[in-house]
Design a protein around this motif. Structure first.
Motif, PDB file in Angstrom:
ATOM      1  N   SER A  44      -7.244  -7.288   4.894  1.00 18.54           N
ATOM      2  CA  SER A  44      -8.408  -6.549   5.381  1.00 18.54           C
ATOM      3  C   SER A  44      -8.228  -6.036   6.801  1.00 18.54           C
ATOM      4  CB  SER A  44      -9.657  -7.441   5.322  1.00 18.54           C
ATOM      5  OG  SER A  44      -9.951  -7.820   4.000  1.00 18.54           O
ATOM      6  N   ARG A  46      -5.919  -3.732   8.737  1.00 15.88           N
ATOM      7  CA  ARG A  46      -4.919  -2.717   8.418  1.00 15.88           C
ATOM      8  C   ARG A  46      -4.388  -2.048   9.676  1.00 15.88           C
ATOM      9  NH1 ARG A  46      -6.883   2.500   5.129  1.00 15.88           N
ATOM     10  NH2 ARG A  46      -7.325   3.168   7.259  1.00 15.88           N
ATOM     11  N   THR A 240     -10.237  -3.276  10.813  1.00 12.87           N
ATOM     12  CA  THR A 240     -10.734  -3.963   9.628  1.00 12.87           C
ATOM     13  C   THR A 240     -11.181  -2.935   8.587  1.00 12.87           C
ATOM     14  OG1 THR A 240     -12.981  -4.117  10.522  1.00 12.87           O
ATOM     15  CG2 THR A 240     -11.494  -5.951  10.966  1.00 12.87           C
ATOM     16  N   THR A 241     -10.829  -3.197   7.325  1.00  5.30           N
ATOM     17  CA  THR A 241     -11.237  -2.306   6.231  1.00  5.30           C
ATOM     18  C   THR A 241     -12.352  -2.922   5.394  1.00  5.30           C
ATOM     19  OG1 THR A 241      -9.495  -3.223   4.827  1.00  5.30           O
ATOM     20  CG2 THR A 241      -8.961  -1.260   6.113  1.00  5.30           C
ATOM     21  N   ALA A 253     -16.551  -3.924   8.725  1.00  2.80           N
ATOM     22  CA  ALA A 253     -15.488  -2.964   8.443  1.00  2.80           C
ATOM     23  C   ALA A 253     -15.475  -1.877   9.515  1.00  2.80           C
ATOM     24  CB  ALA A 253     -15.702  -2.339   7.063  1.00  2.80           C
ATOM     25  N   GLY A 254     -14.288  -1.426   9.839  1.00  7.92           N
ATOM     26  CA  GLY A 254     -14.144  -0.380  10.846  1.00  7.92           C
ATOM     27  C   GLY A 254     -14.035  -0.885  12.269  1.00  7.92           C
TER      28      GLY A 254
END
Length: 342
Positions: A44, A46, A240-241, A253-254
């Motif tokens: 998660s 990346r 983070t994805t 995320a992001g």
């Protein structure tokens, strides 16, 4: 007799290992060993992905190398680099690096700048020959121009020089699809920066000066401890994805992440007396990464650096004085570091 190892203070801007925390413009900073390792192995988290670009340009190179690839593209691109390194015996590279270093010292007869004459030249030249590039002497400055613009944010003039350098390297390389060629060039770029920084750190800490005797011991083992205490690559970035919990903090995320190897490598929870130079530690430094994106060239880099330092430690003293470093947020390569014959 048990050696008395020195204490090596961290660089002035190295943060202490501690709880993860937000930072303006950076996102979230991770400094503890466990947190950095977790981010390196968590799918998660990346690597920031480079957009595709025109083959034969810097953008095309960045868009094709495994270093900046999306998870779906990374395994096949990494396999190109692994296959290129597979025939290269690390100990043979060490011997050839020693020969080139000795030749450079013989030609100089006096003070030698380790950075320009050896660290940024010997590894790239040797790998260029082994990877099939024509005119390795022309490859060295071309790779340096690419390395200067490899990370995002380079000035337009630096990018233009890198575009010309990628075109030159393409012409000097054996014919193959550009994606495969890009990942060969990526190996040379890593040698230009990371291996050069390792050689310089080794020269700084392991060579004698007039005031300090030479440090004995196996060079590869000594360099592993140099990598921990004075890493040439001080950190890396992730994003983070998906929602993830790192360092006891829930991150959406992001979230951009900055993983600080230099801090994690001195985490007192993992390394007893973390500032003491003590070869033979059982826990590896994180400088070469971990997980599926860990550097496949670690044994080659260590032995290329050892080959240069084998000769320097035998024949030279380091010229004492302060060491200044190139301005870069995550790389640690001196601008100049001189040695003189014994």
């Amino acid at each position: 007799m048990t050696p008395t190892w020195p204490v090596l203070a961290p660089a002035p801007d190295t943060p202490p290992a501690g709880p993860s925390h937000p930072h303006p413009g950076t996102g979230h900073i991770l400094t503890r060993y466990a947190d950095v390792h977790a981010a390196l192995v968590d799918p998660s988290c990346r690597v920031p992905v480079a957009e595709p670009g025109l083959p034969g340009t810097l953008a095309g190179l960045r868009g094709a190398v495994s270093r900046f690839s999306a998870p779906a593209d990374h395994p096949s691109r990494r396999a190109v680099g692994v296959a290129a390194l597979a025939p290269l015996d690390p100990e043979a590279l060490r011997g050839h690096a020693a020969l080139l270093t000795a030749a450079a010292l013989d030609a100089a007869h006096d003070r030698v700048d380790v950075v320009s004459a050896l660290a940024r030249r010997v590894p790239v030249r040797l790998l260029a020959v082994r990877l099939g590039f024509a005119d390795p002497d022309a490859v060295v400055p071309a790779v340096a121009a690419v390395a200067a613009a490899y990370q995002p944010g380079a000035e337009p003039a630096v990018v233009r020089r890198a575009d010309g350098a990628v075109a030159a390297l393409t012409a000097l390389a054996p014919p193959e699809p550009f994606e495969a060629l890009a990942n060969r060039i990526g190996l040379l770029v890593q040698a230009c920066d990371a291996t050069a920084g390792l050689i310089c750190a080794g020269a700084r800490h392991l060579l004698a000066t007039a005031e300090r005797p030479a440090t004995g011991g196996d060079l590869v083992e000594l360099l592993a401890e140099v990598l921990r205490l004075d890493p040439p690559v001080r950190g890396t970035r992730r994003i983070t994805t998906a929602a993830v919990r790192l360092g006891g903090v829930d991150l959406p995320a992001g979230t951009p992440l900055l993983l600080r190897f230099d801090a994690a490598n001195r985490d007192p929870v993992v390394f007893a007396e973390p500032d003491v130079f003590r070869p033979g530690r059982t826990v590896p430094a994180l400088t070469f990464g971990a997980g599926p994106r860990g550097c496949p060239g670690q044994p080659h880099a260590l032995r290329l650096a050892a080959g240069v330092l084998d000769v320097l430690r035998d024949r030279c003293r380091r010229v004492p004085g302060p060491v200044r470093y190139e301005p870069h947020p995550l790389l640690r390569v001196p601008t100049r570091l001189e040695v003189t014959p014994r």
